[in-house]
Scaffold this active site. Structure first.
Site, short mmCIF file in Angstrom:
data_model
loop_
_atom_site.label_atom_id
_atom_site.label_comp_id
_atom_site.label_asym_id
_atom_site.label_seq_id
_atom_site.Cartn_x
_atom_site.Cartn_y
_atom_site.Cartn_z
N ARG A 1 6.98 -3.01 10.81
CA ARG A 1 6.82 -1.60 10.46
C ARG A 1 7.04 -0.88 11.78
O ARG A 1 6.26 -1.04 12.71
CB ARG A 1 5.41 -1.34 9.90
CG ARG A 1 5.18 -2.05 8.58
CD ARG A 1 3.94 -1.54 7.86
NE ARG A 1 3.85 -2.11 6.52
CZ ARG A 1 3.00 -3.06 6.15
NH1 ARG A 1 2.13 -3.52 7.03
NH2 ARG A 1 3.00 -3.53 4.93
N ARG B 1 -2.51 -2.04 -1.99
CA ARG B 1 -2.60 -0.73 -1.32
C ARG B 1 -3.23 0.29 -2.26
O ARG B 1 -4.34 0.05 -2.70
CB ARG B 1 -1.22 -0.30 -0.83
CG ARG B 1 -1.28 0.56 0.42
CD ARG B 1 0.10 0.96 0.87
NE ARG B 1 0.80 -0.13 1.52
CZ ARG B 1 0.69 -0.43 2.81
NH1 ARG B 1 -0.08 0.27 3.58
NH2 ARG B 1 1.37 -1.43 3.32
N ASP C 1 9.20 1.47 -0.51
CA ASP C 1 9.76 2.83 -0.49
C ASP C 1 9.69 3.50 0.89
O ASP C 1 10.52 4.37 1.20
CB ASP C 1 9.14 3.72 -1.58
CG ASP C 1 7.64 3.75 -1.55
OD1 ASP C 1 7.04 3.07 -0.68
OD2 ASP C 1 7.04 4.46 -2.38
N GLY D 1 6.13 -4.79 4.45
CA GLY D 1 5.38 -6.00 4.09
C GLY D 1 6.30 -7.04 3.47
O GLY D 1 7.08 -6.72 2.59
N ASP E 1 2.99 -5.01 -4.04
CA ASP E 1 2.18 -3.92 -4.61
C ASP E 1 2.75 -3.41 -5.94
O ASP E 1 2.03 -2.79 -6.72
CB ASP E 1 2.09 -2.76 -3.63
CG ASP E 1 1.47 -3.17 -2.30
OD1 ASP E 1 0.77 -4.21 -2.28
OD2 ASP E 1 1.69 -2.48 -1.29
N ASP F 1 4.64 -0.90 -6.50
CA ASP F 1 4.28 0.52 -6.52
C ASP F 1 5.49 1.44 -6.28
O ASP F 1 5.34 2.56 -5.80
CB ASP F 1 3.21 0.80 -5.45
CG ASP F 1 3.69 0.46 -4.05
OD1 ASP F 1 4.79 -0.12 -3.90
OD2 ASP F 1 2.98 0.80 -3.09
N THR G 1 8.03 -5.68 -2.83
CA THR G 1 6.66 -5.51 -2.34
C THR G 1 5.71 -6.07 -3.38
O THR G 1 5.92 -5.83 -4.59
CB THR G 1 6.28 -4.04 -2.07
OG1 THR G 1 4.85 -3.94 -1.95
CG2 THR G 1 6.74 -3.08 -3.16
O1 F6P Z 1 2.25 -3.54 1.06
C1 F6P Z 1 1.89 -4.88 1.04
C2 F6P Z 1 0.47 -5.06 1.54
O2 F6P Z 1 0.18 -6.45 1.52
C3 F6P Z 1 -0.60 -4.27 0.80
O3 F6P Z 1 -0.98 -4.85 -0.41
C4 F6P Z 1 -1.70 -4.26 1.82
O4 F6P Z 1 -2.55 -3.14 1.64
C5 F6P Z 1 -0.94 -4.14 3.13
O5 F6P Z 1 0.38 -4.61 2.88
C6 F6P Z 1 -1.53 -4.92 4.26
O6 F6P Z 1 -0.82 -4.58 5.39
P1 F6P Z 1 -0.82 -5.46 6.72
O7 F6P Z 1 -0.05 -6.71 6.41
O8 F6P Z 1 -0.13 -4.59 7.71
O9 F6P Z 1 -2.24 -5.75 7.03
#
Ligand code: F6P
Length: 321
Positions: free
Chosen positions: A73, A173, A104, A12, A129, A131, A127
């Site tokens: 990803r 997340r 991570d 992300g 998050d 986390d 990130t």
């Molecule tokens: O890890 C960053 C994040 O924005 C999280 O907060 C969220 O759950 C996820 O990515 C959303 O993923 P995507 O952009 O693949 O929808």
């Protein structure tokens, strides 16, 4: 003999990635590295989307959110044959060190790559998050919190004008850091995060008491990891008897020009990453803990779970009961 180093962003995107890329390129060049940029994250490693860095490529990016290197990803990277392809791409360009800016999951992927082909890497935590175990701070968090603060402050304007309740769902997340911090900063009445046990009965009694003594509107900040956004909104309507609306902030939280804090943190992490490779470290993650910059071996980060600071949890506990 120039030393080959490539920089990529992965997972992300978050604000602060661009200043980290720019600083890492400039600092590594000063240290005599022949610096390359990998576009599209791990997928770009596999596809060979790798170019020598030029002044032009890293100009005018500092203030921009997201990542100019783009990200991905990549499920393919789990496959050794695709990782071999990535290795061949690096070898062909004389690249034998990597800096990865991401979360991570990306660090684990690069560690697997290191175990397979012995390409050392340094990880920069990035990130929204927040986390990642072992570091109090990940790039992008401050910018995301400011985006959320602005949104919640705006929602407060309409909530107070219309005497309504608003439930605001925040990203993160499985981690409640963004929700908890923004609930405190924005003065929410309710906060639900995975890290705090919540009790709807006592929340209900508290809010009803507040309403009876003059409160006119209610703000609730909910972490996406609780999956409680819809339920809480209906519950406020039905059990508290107050008209409630749900706002899911979504990907707006990932964008925006990096704050001063994210830019400076990006520089410090970028310098630390280049220095750690120079010092011969092979798979370290840059961390900021208790006000100090350092690095940890990947295992210490990958095998542990990030814990929100206990004093923050204590501050927010009353909002969950
Ligand atoms: O890890 C960053 C994040 O924005 C999280 O907060 C969220 O759950 C996820 O990515 C959303 O993923 P995507 O952009 O693949 O929808």
């Amino acid at each position: 003999m120039p030393k080959g180093l490539a920089i990529l962003t992965s997972g992300g995107d978050s604000a602060g990635m661009n200043p980290a890329v720019k600083c890492a390129v400039e600092y590594a060049s000063q240290k005599g590295y022949d610096v390359h940029l990998v576009y599209d994250g791990l997928r770009g490693l596999i596809e060979g989307n790798i170019v020598p860095s030029t002044r032009d490529l890293i100009s005018g990016i500092l203030h921009r959110g997201g990542t100019m290197l783009r990200s991905s990803r990549s499920p393919q990277f789990f496959d050794i044959e695709y990782r071999r392809q990535a290795y061949e791409n690096l070898k062909a360009r004389g690249i034998d060190k990597l800096i990865v800016i991401g979360g991570d999951g990306s660090f684990r992927a690069l560690n697997q790559f290191y175990n397979d082909f012995g390409v050392p890497f340094a990880g920069i935590p990035a990130t929204i998050d927040n986390d990642i175990a072992g570091t109090d701070y990940c790039l992008g968090v401050d910018t995301a919190l400011n985006v959320i603060r602005e949104a919640v402050d705006s929602i407060r304007d309409t909530a107070s004008s219309f005497s309504r309740a608003f439930v605001i769902e925040v990203m993160g997340r499985h981690c409640g850091y963004l929700a908890l911090t923004s609930a405190l900063a924005c003065g929410a009445e309710i906060c639900l995060v995975p890290e705090l046990q919540y009790n709807l009965d006592s929340i209900g009694a508290r809010i009803k008491h507040d309403l009876a003594s003059g409160r006119r509107y209610v703000l609730a900040v909910v972490a996406e990891g609780t999956k409680m956004g819809d339920y809480l909104t209906r519950w406020i309507n039905d059990s508290i008897g107050m008209e409630a609306r749900l706002t899911v902030l979504g990907h707006i939280q990932r964008g925006g020009s990096p704050t001063v804090h994210d830019r400076i943190m990006a520089y410090k992490f970028a310098v630390a990453a280049v220095d750690s490779l120079e010092a011969g470290q092979t798979n370290s993650i840059m961390v900021f803990r208790d006000g100090t910059y350092g690095h940890l071996p990947i295992q210490a980060v990958a095998d542990a779970k990030y814990q929100i600071d206990a004093s923050l949890l204590r501050l927010a506990a009353p909002l969950a009961s």
